[in-house]
Motif scaffolding. Structure first.
Motif, PDB file in Angstrom:
ATOM      1  N   ARG A  99       1.869  -3.808   9.683  1.00 21.72           N
ATOM      2  CA  ARG A  99       2.190  -2.761   8.708  1.00 21.72           C
ATOM      3  C   ARG A  99       3.660  -2.400   8.867  1.00 21.72           C
ATOM      4  O   ARG A  99       4.079  -1.903   9.911  1.00 21.72           O
ATOM      5  CB  ARG A  99       1.304  -1.542   8.920  1.00 21.72           C
ATOM      6  N   ALA A 138      -2.556   0.407  -4.291  1.00 18.67           N
ATOM      7  CA  ALA A 138      -2.269  -0.804  -3.522  1.00 18.67           C
ATOM      8  C   ALA A 138      -2.220  -1.954  -4.511  1.00 18.67           C
ATOM      9  O   ALA A 138      -2.827  -1.894  -5.577  1.00 18.67           O
ATOM     10  CB  ALA A 138      -3.342  -1.048  -2.472  1.00 18.67           C
ATOM     11  N   ASP A 194       0.827   7.329   0.394  1.00 19.24           N
ATOM     12  CA  ASP A 194      -0.109   8.409   0.061  1.00 19.24           C
ATOM     13  C   ASP A 194      -1.509   7.867  -0.240  1.00 19.24           C
ATOM     14  O   ASP A 194      -2.397   8.616  -0.598  1.00 19.24           O
ATOM     15  CB  ASP A 194       0.408   9.257  -1.103  1.00 19.24           C
ATOM     16  N   MET A 195      -1.671   6.544  -0.070  1.00 16.99           N
ATOM     17  CA  MET A 195      -2.946   5.845  -0.264  1.00 16.99           C
ATOM     18  C   MET A 195      -3.455   5.918  -1.698  1.00 16.99           C
ATOM     19  O   MET A 195      -4.614   5.645  -1.970  1.00 16.99           O
ATOM     20  CB  MET A 195      -4.019   6.371   0.700  1.00 16.99           C
ATOM     21  N   SER A 196      -2.579   6.261  -2.639  1.00 18.26           N
ATOM     22  CA  SER A 196      -2.978   6.384  -4.037  1.00 18.26           C
ATOM     23  C   SER A 196      -3.130   5.024  -4.712  1.00 18.26           C
ATOM     24  O   SER A 196      -3.879   4.899  -5.668  1.00 18.26           O
ATOM     25  CB  SER A 196      -1.966   7.227  -4.822  1.00 18.26           C
ATOM     26  N   VAL A 217       0.869  -1.174   0.000  1.00 17.49           N
ATOM     27  CA  VAL A 217       0.000   0.000   0.000  1.00 17.49           C
ATOM     28  C   VAL A 217       0.903   1.220   0.000  1.00 17.49           C
ATOM     29  O   VAL A 217       1.780   1.354   0.845  1.00 17.49           O
ATOM     30  CB  VAL A 217      -0.924   0.027   1.235  1.00 17.49           C
ATOM     31  N   TRP A 218       0.700   2.118  -0.957  1.00 19.40           N
ATOM     32  CA  TRP A 218       1.489   3.332  -1.040  1.00 19.40           C
ATOM     33  C   TRP A 218       1.092   4.252   0.095  1.00 19.40           C
ATOM     34  O   TRP A 218      -0.086   4.374   0.418  1.00 19.40           O
ATOM     35  CB  TRP A 218       1.298   3.990  -2.407  1.00 19.40           C
TER      36      TRP A 218
END
Length: 123
Positions: A80, A39, A35-37, A32-33
């Motif tokens: 994580r 996955a 910046d949540m951009s 998962v990036w």
């Protein structure tokens, strides 16, 4: 497929990158990036305290800072782990953990209980 630029500082195989124990692994993971951009699903292939090799699927942007999400046996929530994508060859990416992970986590991700006991040292 996840995209990362090949970074000569951490070349893939046989370049002497990791100095600590590298263990084979066979664990479903997710990248998962931060910046949540984006996955993507992945499969952990080997792991050491400083990084891992993961086969991936999906497509990624330019962001290189990621979290490796790993469901470890006996844990309810996925672990994580902060990482940086360092290189990609085909569908395999190299990750550098930031900060490095403790040995017990390396062994857990490899599906092992802990380091093998040196019988000579015990006797």
């Amino acid at each position: 497929m996840c995209k990362a630029e090949l970074d000569g500082a951490d070349a893939p195989e046989g370049s002497g990158g990791r100095q600590e124990v590298r263990l084979p692994a066979d664990l479903s993971v997710r990248l998962v990036w931060v910046d949540m951009s984006q996955a993507c699903a992945g499969w952990l292939r080997d792991v050491s305290a400083s990084g891992a090799r993961v086969s991936v699927s999906g497509k990624a942007g330019e962001t290189r800072d990621v979290y490796l999400l790993a469901h470890l046996p006996g844990e309810r929530e996925p672990r994580r782990i902060g990482a940086v994508l360092r290189w990609q060859v085909g569908d395999i990416v190299g990750l550098r953990f930031e900060p490095p992970v403790p040995p017990e986590l390396v062994y857990a991700m490899a599906g092992l209980d802990g380091p093998p006991v040196n019988q000579a040292a015990v006797n």
